[in-house]
Design an enzyme around this catalytic site. Structure first.
Site, mmCIF file in Angstrom:
data_model
loop_
_atom_site.group_PDB
_atom_site.id
_atom_site.type_symbol
_atom_site.label_atom_id
_atom_site.label_comp_id
_atom_site.label_asym_id
_atom_site.label_seq_id
_atom_site.Cartn_x
_atom_site.Cartn_y
_atom_site.Cartn_z
ATOM 1 N N PHE A 1 0.863 -1.194 0.000
ATOM 2 C CA PHE A 1 0.000 0.000 0.000
ATOM 3 C C PHE A 1 0.900 1.245 0.000
ATOM 4 O O PHE A 1 0.802 2.111 0.861
ATOM 5 C CB PHE A 1 -0.959 0.021 1.204
ATOM 6 C CG PHE A 1 -1.730 -1.261 1.415
ATOM 7 C CD1 PHE A 1 -2.944 -1.456 0.761
ATOM 8 C CD2 PHE A 1 -1.242 -2.269 2.237
ATOM 9 C CE1 PHE A 1 -3.677 -2.632 0.960
ATOM 10 C CE2 PHE A 1 -1.951 -3.449 2.436
ATOM 11 C CZ PHE A 1 -3.173 -3.637 1.799
ATOM 12 N N ASP B 1 1.182 -1.513 -4.845
ATOM 13 C CA ASP B 1 -0.083 -0.778 -4.747
ATOM 14 C C ASP B 1 -1.002 -1.262 -5.861
ATOM 15 O O ASP B 1 -0.544 -1.658 -6.935
ATOM 16 C CB ASP B 1 0.135 0.733 -4.859
ATOM 17 C CG ASP B 1 -1.014 1.528 -4.225
ATOM 18 O OD1 ASP B 1 -0.838 2.061 -3.111
ATOM 19 O OD2 ASP B 1 -2.090 1.610 -4.859
ATOM 20 N N ASN C 1 -3.137 -6.218 -6.147
ATOM 21 C CA ASN C 1 -3.890 -6.256 -4.902
ATOM 22 C C ASN C 1 -2.954 -6.853 -3.834
ATOM 23 O O ASN C 1 -2.449 -7.969 -3.988
ATOM 24 C CB ASN C 1 -5.110 -7.151 -5.100
ATOM 25 C CG ASN C 1 -5.970 -7.226 -3.856
ATOM 26 O OD1 ASN C 1 -5.491 -7.111 -2.734
ATOM 27 N ND2 ASN C 1 -7.261 -7.414 -4.068
ATOM 28 N N ALA C 2 -2.726 -6.102 -2.767
ATOM 29 C CA ALA C 2 -1.750 -6.531 -1.763
ATOM 30 C C ALA C 2 -2.166 -7.842 -1.079
ATOM 31 O O ALA C 2 -1.307 -8.628 -0.676
ATOM 32 C CB ALA C 2 -1.555 -5.426 -0.731
ATOM 33 N N ASP D 1 0.272 -0.497 5.177
ATOM 34 C CA ASP D 1 -0.429 0.774 5.431
ATOM 35 C C ASP D 1 -1.671 0.862 4.549
ATOM 36 O O ASP D 1 -1.755 1.703 3.653
ATOM 37 C CB ASP D 1 0.528 1.950 5.166
ATOM 38 C CG ASP D 1 -0.115 3.287 5.514
ATOM 39 O OD1 ASP D 1 -1.075 3.306 6.302
ATOM 40 O OD2 ASP D 1 0.363 4.317 4.992
ATOM 41 N N CYS E 1 -5.641 3.140 9.695
ATOM 42 C CA CYS E 1 -6.040 4.556 9.740
ATOM 43 C C CYS E 1 -7.541 4.681 9.946
ATOM 44 O O CYS E 1 -8.135 5.712 9.657
ATOM 45 C CB CYS E 1 -5.589 5.292 8.484
ATOM 46 S SG CYS E 1 -6.275 4.621 6.976
HETATM 47 N N1 SAH Z 1 1.612 4.167 2.578
HETATM 48 C C1 SAH Z 1 1.200 5.403 1.938
HETATM 49 C C2 SAH Z 1 -0.275 5.702 2.063
HETATM 50 C C3 SAH Z 1 -1.174 4.562 1.670
HETATM 51 S S1 SAH Z 1 -2.816 5.014 1.312
HETATM 52 C C4 SAH Z 1 2.017 6.541 2.522
HETATM 53 O O1 SAH Z 1 2.741 6.344 3.488
HETATM 54 O O2 SAH Z 1 1.944 7.644 1.989
HETATM 55 C C5 SAH Z 1 -3.478 3.480 0.840
HETATM 56 C C6 SAH Z 1 -3.037 2.980 -0.508
HETATM 57 O O3 SAH Z 1 -3.534 1.661 -0.643
HETATM 58 C C7 SAH Z 1 -3.535 3.747 -1.706
HETATM 59 O O4 SAH Z 1 -2.450 4.112 -2.508
HETATM 60 C C8 SAH Z 1 -4.429 2.758 -2.471
HETATM 61 O O5 SAH Z 1 -4.291 2.855 -3.884
HETATM 62 C C9 SAH Z 1 -3.872 1.448 -2.007
HETATM 63 N N2 SAH Z 1 -4.772 0.291 -2.024
HETATM 64 C C10 SAH Z 1 -6.083 0.226 -1.711
HETATM 65 N N3 SAH Z 1 -6.524 -1.039 -1.739
HETATM 66 C C11 SAH Z 1 -5.469 -1.821 -2.091
HETATM 67 C C12 SAH Z 1 -5.273 -3.222 -2.277
HETATM 68 N N4 SAH Z 1 -6.267 -4.087 -2.088
HETATM 69 N N5 SAH Z 1 -4.047 -3.652 -2.636
HETATM 70 C C13 SAH Z 1 -3.017 -2.791 -2.801
HETATM 71 N N6 SAH Z 1 -3.149 -1.453 -2.638
HETATM 72 C C14 SAH Z 1 -4.353 -0.978 -2.283
#
Ligand code: SAH
Length: 429
Positions: free
Chosen positions: A262, A284, A312-313, A333, A373
């Site tokens: 993420f 991401d 997808n993470a 995150d 969050c």
């Molecule tokens: N870690 C970042 C903020 C993350 S915000 C920082 O420190 O600035 C959350 C992120 O998760 C977003 O970029 C969104 O695109 C991503 N996201 C949402 N669902 C996801 C998923 N299932 N798999 C991977 N990424 C995802």
């Protein structure tokens, strides 16, 4: 809007038994908590009260955007408990579930001077704790700065403003004029596209109030340059709440294989690289976010040790476990899984799954920095969920630190919603 003492303000009486949280500093009165409202002028009267803050202009521009519910402006009210004891002074919006947002005591006058004072104090707090290697901060964090519903993010010389309550919309002109005078930015953008505005009866739009239109800007965070997408990014463009945690990651990074799930535009990943990581994998689901992560790595000459994955993470982590891969440091995150209390059970399952996978990918001595969050996941429930995942993964862990959002997103006593970011740092024993 200054009232002489002869004219009593409308008074919101809170139901018996529902005043306690408010008395302890919670700044919201829900519509369902209201027993009665005394001396409330009718809508026609409200609009005859003059136009202290150029609301007529705001209402006019609003009308050209999307629909606006009644009333066109919030009303200053006193809030009392069922015995008539004062709970504070706030802004009333009949269109919102959150009917009153308290921002003052009854000895204060809620007018443009108060708003200016609050903005000045909020900016002074950020200046006091500003770091020389960082030029971007959240200047106003809504209720926590006693400006309920107002978000102001500074991205280098650009200010991005989000007004998320009718009360603050009433003072929009004072807010933008004060920000321009105090900060002297090159650009001020109203980012009014959050759906929550509709619940307040406010229109959705994006508007450049000052300066040229521009889609992106370069900020400096922890000495790193980052391109931020102001037009199409998430939230106001970047998550300033993680700055200090990004920096904290560096001390665990030297010589390590780091996985940043993420990543958004690379916040943790780039700090790990700057901290001397051997190699970093950033994941991401958003291709646009990964594209910016790569661009940001190049901007700092850090692209050699960075791998990016658009995926997808949940799937990525599962596949890595199946492939028998290992990392030394993992950051999780995710976006808020629990957006409401009702969604909590599903959210806990989501957090547990990714943390379980991450723990399996770490060997003895490995570090997990895991985040939530979502306000609805309390720190204790989040920690319990992570420890449960550790038990399932048959890993013993020691808790190195429990952190939260950076100082420019302060937590207001009595308003637990303002503590939303949990950051737990564990080491595999
Ligand atoms: N870690 C970042 C903020 C993350 S915000 C920082 O420190 O600035 C959350 C992120 O998760 C977003 O970029 C969104 O695109 C991503 N996201 C949402 N669902 C996801 C998923 N299932 N798999 C991977 N990424 C995802």
């Amino acid at each position: 809007m200054t009232k002489s003492s002869a004219t009593p303000l409308p008074t919101v009486v809170v139901k018996n038994g529902m005043h306690k949280a408010i008395a302890q500093g919670h700044p919201w009165v829900y519509r369902t908590q209201i027993e009665t409202i005394r001396d409330l002028p009718d809508a026609g009267e409200i609009n005859k009260q003059g136009d202290p803050d150029g609301m007529a202009a705001t209402a006019a521009s609003a009308a050209t955007a999307t629909m606006v519910a009644q009333p066109a402006r919030a009303l200053v009210v006193d809030v009392v408990d069922f015995r008539g004891r004062s709970l504070g002074r706030g802004l009333y919006n009949s269109a919102s579930m959150i009917a009153v947002r308290i921002l003052a005591t009854t000895s204060e006058t809620v007018d443009e001077h108060l708003i200016r004072e609050r903005l000045t104090a909020a900016i002074a707090l950020r200046q006091r704790f500003a770091r020389p290697d960082t030029d971007s901060y959240r200047l106003v964090f809504a209720e926590a700065d006693r400006l309920p519903g107002l978000i102001v993010d500074q991205f280098a010389t650009t200010l991005v403003v989000q007004v998320l309550s009718m009360g603050m919309e009433t003072f929009l002109h004072t807010i933008t004029e004060t920000l321009l005078a105090l900060v002297k930015p090159d650009r001020l953008i109203l980012q009014h596209e959050e759906a929550i505005r509709v619940k307040e009866g406010l229109p959705l739009y994006r508007k450049i109030v000052f300066g040229d239109d521009c889609d992106r800007t370069v900020i400096t965070e922890n000495g790193l340059k980052l391109v931020v997408d102001l037009a199409n990014g998430q939230k106001t463009g970047y998550f300033l709440d993680q700055k200090a945690n990004h920096a904290f990651l560096r001390q665990f990074s030297a010589g390590q294989r780091v996985l940043d799930c993420f990543t958004y535009i690379g916040g943790f990943a780039l700090n790990a690289l700057a901290g001397g990581a051997r190699e970093v994998t950033a994941v991401d689901v958003s291709a646009a976010a990964i594209e910016l992560t790569r661009e940001n790595a190049r901007l700092n000459g850090l692209e050699d040790r960075l791998q990016t994955v658009t995926a997808n993470a949940f799937d990525f982590l599962r596949d890595e476990v199946r492939a028998g891969h290992h990392y030394d440091v993992i950051v999780l995150d995710p976006p808020a899984f629990a957006k409401s209390h009702a969604a909590k059970a599903a959210a806990i399952r989501g957090y547990k799954e990714i943390n379980l996978s991450a723990l399996r990918l770490l060997e003895s001595g490995g570090i997990l920095a895991t985040h939530s969050c979502s306000y609805h996941m309390s720190e204790s429930i989040f920690l319990e969920t992570i420890l449960e995942a550790a038990r399932d993964a048959k890993k013993r862990v020691r808790i190195l630190d429990i952190r939260r959002q950076d100082f420019d997103h302060p937590v207001l006593g009595g308003y637990p919603e303002s503590h939303y970011l949990k950051s737990i740092w564990l080491q595999i024993v």
